[in-house]
Design a protein around this motif. Sequence first.
Motif, PDB file in Angstrom:
ATOM      1  N   ASP A   2       0.826  -1.202   0.000  1.00 26.45           N
ATOM      2  CA  ASP A   2       0.000   0.000   0.000  1.00 26.45           C
ATOM      3  C   ASP A   2       0.864   1.257   0.000  1.00 26.45           C
ATOM      4  OD1 ASP A   2      -2.348  -1.480   0.063  1.00 26.45           O
ATOM      5  OD2 ASP A   2      -2.389  -1.550   2.250  1.00 26.45           O
ATOM      6  N   PHE A   3       0.238   2.382  -0.327  1.00 25.45           N
ATOM      7  CA  PHE A   3       0.891   3.696  -0.302  1.00 25.45           C
ATOM      8  C   PHE A   3       2.136   3.751  -1.192  1.00 25.45           C
ATOM      9  CE2 PHE A   3      -1.126   3.032   3.885  1.00 25.45           C
ATOM     10  CZ  PHE A   3      -2.086   4.024   3.815  1.00 25.45           C
ATOM     11  N   SER A   4       2.066   3.052  -2.324  1.00 25.34           N
ATOM     12  CA  SER A   4       3.153   3.056  -3.315  1.00 25.34           C
ATOM     13  C   SER A   4       4.446   2.463  -2.785  1.00 25.34           C
ATOM     14  CB  SER A   4       3.418   4.481  -3.834  1.00 25.34           C
ATOM     15  OG  SER A   4       2.249   5.004  -4.432  1.00 25.34           O
ATOM     16  N   GLY A   5       4.331   1.577  -1.802  1.00 23.11           N
ATOM     17  CA  GLY A   5       5.491   0.832  -1.326  1.00 23.11           C
ATOM     18  C   GLY A   5       6.494   1.667  -0.557  1.00 23.11           C
ATOM     19  N   VAL A   6       7.775   1.352  -0.745  1.00 23.96           N
ATOM     20  CA  VAL A   6       8.849   1.992   0.020  1.00 23.96           C
ATOM     21  C   VAL A   6       8.922   3.502  -0.231  1.00 23.96           C
ATOM     22  CG1 VAL A   6      11.330   2.049   0.453  1.00 23.96           C
ATOM     23  CG2 VAL A   6      10.176  -0.141   0.086  1.00 23.96           C
ATOM     24  N   PRO A   7       8.871   3.976  -1.485  1.00 19.60           N
ATOM     25  CA  PRO A   7       8.932   5.442  -1.681  1.00 19.60           C
ATOM     26  C   PRO A   7       7.800   6.167  -0.962  1.00 19.60           C
ATOM     27  CG  PRO A   7       9.287   4.286  -3.759  1.00 19.60           C
ATOM     28  CD  PRO A   7       8.841   3.250  -2.778  1.00 19.60           C
ATOM     29  N   GLY A   8       6.594   5.612  -1.045  1.00 18.96           N
ATOM     30  CA  GLY A   8       5.452   6.235  -0.382  1.00 18.96           C
ATOM     31  C   GLY A   8       5.595   6.253   1.122  1.00 18.96           C
ATOM     32  N   SER A   9       6.130   5.165   1.684  1.00 18.95           N
ATOM     33  CA  SER A   9       6.297   5.103   3.141  1.00 18.95           C
ATOM     34  C   SER A   9       7.315   6.133   3.621  1.00 18.95           C
ATOM     35  CB  SER A   9       6.722   3.696   3.564  1.00 18.95           C
ATOM     36  OG  SER A   9       8.023   3.370   3.083  1.00 18.95           O
ATOM     37  N   ILE A  10       8.363   6.354   2.848  1.00 19.33           N
ATOM     38  CA  ILE A  10       9.376   7.355   3.214  1.00 19.33           C
ATOM     39  C   ILE A  10       8.782   8.758   3.148  1.00 19.33           C
ATOM     40  CG2 ILE A  10      11.569   8.404   2.536  1.00 19.33           C
ATOM     41  CD1 ILE A  10      12.440   5.636   1.516  1.00 19.33           C
ATOM     42  N   ILE A  11       8.050   9.023   2.066  1.00 20.59           N
ATOM     43  CA  ILE A  11       7.449  10.348   1.891  1.00 20.59           C
ATOM     44  C   ILE A  11       6.456  10.643   3.022  1.00 20.59           C
ATOM     45  CG2 ILE A  11       5.885  11.705   0.436  1.00 20.59           C
ATOM     46  CD1 ILE A  11       7.177  10.302  -1.998  1.00 20.59           C
ATOM     47  N   LEU A  12       5.598   9.670   3.345  1.00 21.26           N
ATOM     48  CA  LEU A  12       4.586   9.881   4.385  1.00 21.26           C
ATOM     49  C   LEU A  12       5.213   9.999   5.774  1.00 21.26           C
ATOM     50  CD1 LEU A  12       1.745   7.483   3.182  1.00 21.26           C
ATOM     51  CD2 LEU A  12       1.744   9.982   3.136  1.00 21.26           C
ATOM     52  N   THR A  13       6.278   9.267   6.015  1.00 23.53           N
ATOM     53  CA  THR A  13       6.959   9.354   7.314  1.00 23.53           C
ATOM     54  C   THR A  13       7.477  10.763   7.568  1.00 23.53           C
ATOM     55  OG1 THR A  13       7.613   7.019   7.244  1.00 23.53           O
ATOM     56  CG2 THR A  13       8.888   8.459   8.687  1.00 23.53           C
ATOM     57  N   VAL A  14       7.881  11.443   6.503  1.00 17.38           N
ATOM     58  CA  VAL A  14       8.379  12.817   6.627  1.00 17.38           C
ATOM     59  C   VAL A  14       7.238  13.828   6.512  1.00 17.38           C
ATOM     60  CG1 VAL A  14       9.887  14.574   5.597  1.00 17.38           C
ATOM     61  CG2 VAL A  14      10.634  12.183   5.697  1.00 17.38           C
ATOM     62  N   ALA A  15       6.342  13.608   5.546  1.00 21.15           N
ATOM     63  CA  ALA A  15       5.325  14.608   5.220  1.00 21.15           C
ATOM     64  C   ALA A  15       4.251  14.751   6.290  1.00 21.15           C
ATOM     65  CB  ALA A  15       4.678  14.262   3.876  1.00 21.15           C
ATOM     66  N   LEU A  16       3.823  13.649   6.901  1.00 24.05           N
ATOM     67  CA  LEU A  16       2.724  13.735   7.867  1.00 24.05           C
ATOM     68  C   LEU A  16       3.087  14.573   9.099  1.00 24.05           C
ATOM     69  CD1 LEU A  16       1.219  10.130   7.684  1.00 24.05           C
ATOM     70  CD2 LEU A  16       0.298  12.245   6.715  1.00 24.05           C
ATOM     71  N   ASP A  68       8.005  -2.193   6.189  1.00 23.27           N
ATOM     72  CA  ASP A  68       7.367  -2.984   7.244  1.00 23.27           C
ATOM     73  C   ASP A  68       7.311  -2.216   8.562  1.00 23.27           C
ATOM     74  OD1 ASP A  68       7.110  -4.960   5.386  1.00 23.27           O
ATOM     75  OD2 ASP A  68       8.753  -6.204   6.134  1.00 23.27           O
ATOM     76  N   TRP A  69       8.335  -1.412   8.838  1.00 22.56           N
ATOM     77  CA  TRP A  69       8.325  -0.566  10.039  1.00 22.56           C
ATOM     78  C   TRP A  69       7.222   0.472   9.932  1.00 22.56           C
ATOM     79  CZ3 TRP A  69       9.183   4.779  10.119  1.00 22.56           C
ATOM     80  CH2 TRP A  69       9.313   5.350  11.384  1.00 22.56           C
ATOM     81  N   PHE A  70       7.050   1.035   8.750  1.00 21.13           N
ATOM     82  CA  PHE A  70       6.042   2.070   8.541  1.00 21.13           C
ATOM     83  C   PHE A  70       4.624   1.500   8.609  1.00 21.13           C
ATOM     84  CE2 PHE A  70       3.134   4.053   5.474  1.00 21.13           C
ATOM     85  CZ  PHE A  70       3.063   5.340   5.984  1.00 21.13           C
ATOM     86  N   ILE A  71       4.371   0.436   7.892  1.00 22.13           N
ATOM     87  CA  ILE A  71       3.010  -0.090   7.774  1.00 22.13           C
ATOM     88  C   ILE A  71       2.631  -0.991   8.939  1.00 22.13           C
ATOM     89  CG2 ILE A  71       3.373  -2.262   6.533  1.00 22.13           C
ATOM     90  CD1 ILE A  71       0.877   0.469   5.497  1.00 22.13           C
ATOM     91  N   GLY A  72       3.639  -1.578   9.597  1.00 21.78           N
ATOM     92  CA  GLY A  72       3.374  -2.485  10.720  1.00 21.78           C
ATOM     93  C   GLY A  72       3.561  -3.933  10.325  1.00 21.78           C
ATOM     94  N   ARG A  73       4.553  -4.587  10.906  1.00 20.62           N
ATOM     95  CA  ARG A  73       4.861  -5.968  10.540  1.00 20.62           C
ATOM     96  C   ARG A  73       3.963  -6.960  11.285  1.00 20.62           C
ATOM     97  NH1 ARG A  73       8.708 -10.177  11.738  1.00 20.62           N
ATOM     98  NH2 ARG A  73       9.332 -11.200   9.792  1.00 20.62           N
ATOM     99  N   ASP A 130      -4.838  -4.548   9.465  1.00 17.79           N
ATOM    100  CA  ASP A 130      -3.627  -3.723   9.408  1.00 17.79           C
ATOM    101  C   ASP A 130      -2.635  -4.081  10.506  1.00 17.79           C
ATOM    102  OD1 ASP A 130      -4.769  -2.371   7.306  1.00 17.79           O
ATOM    103  OD2 ASP A 130      -5.512  -0.709   8.528  1.00 17.79           O
ATOM    104  N   GLY A 131      -1.353  -3.988  10.174  1.00 19.63           N
ATOM    105  CA  GLY A 131      -0.327  -4.143  11.184  1.00 19.63           C
ATOM    106  C   GLY A 131      -0.205  -2.861  11.993  1.00 19.63           C
ATOM    107  N   PHE A 132       0.598  -2.914  13.056  1.00 18.61           N
ATOM    108  CA  PHE A 132       0.799  -1.723  13.873  1.00 18.61           C
ATOM    109  C   PHE A 132       2.235  -1.262  13.719  1.00 18.61           C
ATOM    110  CE2 PHE A 132       1.709   0.664  17.758  1.00 18.61           C
ATOM    111  CZ  PHE A 132       0.638   1.537  17.769  1.00 18.61           C
ATOM    112  N   GLY A 133       2.387  -0.214  12.907  1.00 18.14           N
ATOM    113  CA  GLY A 133       3.697   0.372  12.690  1.00 18.14           C
ATOM    114  C   GLY A 133       3.635   1.872  12.895  1.00 18.14           C
ATOM    115  N   PHE A 134       4.553   2.594  12.264  1.00 14.49           N
ATOM    116  CA  PHE A 134       4.599   4.036  12.453  1.00 14.49           C
ATOM    117  C   PHE A 134       3.322   4.702  11.972  1.00 14.49           C
ATOM    118  CE2 PHE A 134       5.493   8.306  10.779  1.00 14.49           C
ATOM    119  CZ  PHE A 134       5.920   8.927  11.940  1.00 14.49           C
ATOM    120  N   MET A 135       2.743   4.222  10.877  1.00 15.18           N
ATOM    121  CA  MET A 135       1.551   4.863  10.336  1.00 15.18           C
ATOM    122  C   MET A 135       0.424   4.914  11.368  1.00 15.18           C
ATOM    123  SD  MET A 135      -0.805   3.900   7.024  1.00 15.18           S
ATOM    124  CE  MET A 135      -1.549   2.489   7.875  1.00 15.18           C
ATOM    125  N   LEU A 136       0.109   3.775  11.975  1.00 16.55           N
ATOM    126  CA  LEU A 136      -0.961   3.751  12.973  1.00 16.55           C
ATOM    127  C   LEU A 136      -0.529   4.402  14.279  1.00 16.55           C
ATOM    128  CD1 LEU A 136      -2.916   0.367  12.741  1.00 16.55           C
ATOM    129  CD2 LEU A 136      -3.714   2.676  12.256  1.00 16.55           C
TER     130      LEU A 136
END
Length: 440
Positions: A12-26, A198-203, A279-285
Motif C-alpha cells: 500500500d501507499f506506493s510501497g517503500v517510496p510512499g512510506s518514506i514520503i509519508l513518514t516525513v510529510a505527515l 514494514d516498520w512504517f506499515i506495521g509488521r 492492518d499491522g501496527f507500525g509508524f503509520m498507525l
Amino acid sequence: MTELNPKSKQLDFSGVPGSIILTVALPVLVLFLYLLSNDDYHLVQVSLDFEAVKNIVKNQIIDNWRDCFFNYNCWIAYCSWFFGLAVMDLIIPGKWMQGVQLRDGSKLWYLINGKELSLALITVLLGRIYYIGDFNLPELAFLYENILPLIVTTWEFSIILATFCYIGSFIPLIGKNGKDTKERILAVGGNSGNPMFDWFIGRELNPRVGYWDIKLFCELRPGMLLWFLLNIAYVQKQYLKLGYVTNSLLMVNIFQFIYIFDGVLNEEGCLTMIDITTDGFGFMLAFGDLCWVPMTYSLQARYLSLMEFNLPLWAVVMITVIMLSGFWIFKSANNQKSYFRQGKLPNMKSIQTESETKLLVDGWWGLAQHINYFGDILIALSWCLTTGFNTPLTYFYVSYFACLLLDRQKRDEAKCSKKYGKYWKQYTEHVPWKIIPFVY
C-alpha cells in the motif's frame, strides 16, 4: 516465509517510496497546521502571511530547537499520561471479549473497560476542578502552553513505539510452559521483507505485552482522550480570556465529546474494524493514533479559542441538525450490522456466501455499502461548520477524512471482492452505491 505468514504481494501507499514520503510529510503537515493556528498567528482568510509564519518558525523552532525537540517536561508529562492510562487499562475491571478468528484459528482476548476508564478520567477531572475551586487547572494550562513541543514529543514517541513493535515482531512467542515457541501472526500487508516499509506499515498484526494489546490501546486511549483534554484546555483558555465561552467553541466541544466517548464506550465495535483485523501496527498507525488524531482533530477548537466568534441561532440549529443526522446514521447503521452479526435480526435480507459470512443487503446497508461512512462525513462537516467561512484551514479535517474513508472503501472493496468472488458481484448488484446513496 511460512504458510501462516506469506510474503506481502501488494504494498500500500506506493510501497517503500510512499512510506518514506509519508513518514516525513505527515509530521510536517501537523506542524504546518499548528503554524497557521496559534497565539502569534491564525489564518483568517485564503491568503497566507508567509512572513508571520517564517517568524514563528524562527522564534519557536529554530531559536528554541532544544526546548522544541527535547522538551524534558513534555516527555515526563506524556510518558506519565501514556503509561498511566496503560496501567488503568490493565487494572480497571471490565468484561472480557474475544476478537475475530485469526489465520491460525485462534482468537485473542480483550479486556473491554472503556466505560469504567472514562468514568474514572472524568471523575478525576471534575475532582481537580472542585479542588482548585475554579476553572483554571494548571494541567490544562500546561497543555495549551506546550502544544508545539507536545506535537514533537508525540511524533518522537510514535517512532520509538513503532520501532519497539517492529523489533518485537521477530521474537517468537513463548508458550505457556515456558519452553515451546510459536510464530507471531504478521499483517498480510506488512511482511514485505523491506525494513523501512514494514516498520512504517506495521509488521505484526497484534503486538502485545502479555494480554495488553498495544494496537487497540493506542486506537482508543492516549490519542482520543488527549484530544478531549486539548479541547477542554482551549475552552479554559477562552474562558479566562473573555470571561465566557463562545457558542461556536462550546458546540464543537460538545459534538466532539459525543464522538470521542461514543468510540471509547463502544470499543468492542473496534474488534471487527479493518485497523484491528487486517492492518499491522507500525509508524503509520502509531503516529496516527498518538499525534495526528489529538493534534489535528482538535484544530477547530484551537482556532475558535483564539477569537470571539459566535454563531447566529439559525446556524446553531442547522449545524446541530447536520451533526445529529450524521450521528444517527453512523450509530444506527453500525448497531444494525452488529445486531445482524449476532443473529438478533434474522429476517433481514442477506446473501449467504460459501463461508459462514452473510452479506447484508437490507436496512441501512441496502442503501450503500458503507453507509456509516456517510454519517461520519456529516459529523466531520458539522465540526468544521462551527468555525464559519472565515478560513479554509478549519475545513482541512472534513477534506482529509473524506479522502481517508474513500481509501478505506476501496481497500475494503478489493479485499471483499477477492474473498467472496461471485457473491461479492451479487452483492454489488443489490447495493451499487458505495458511500452516499444515489451519488457515489
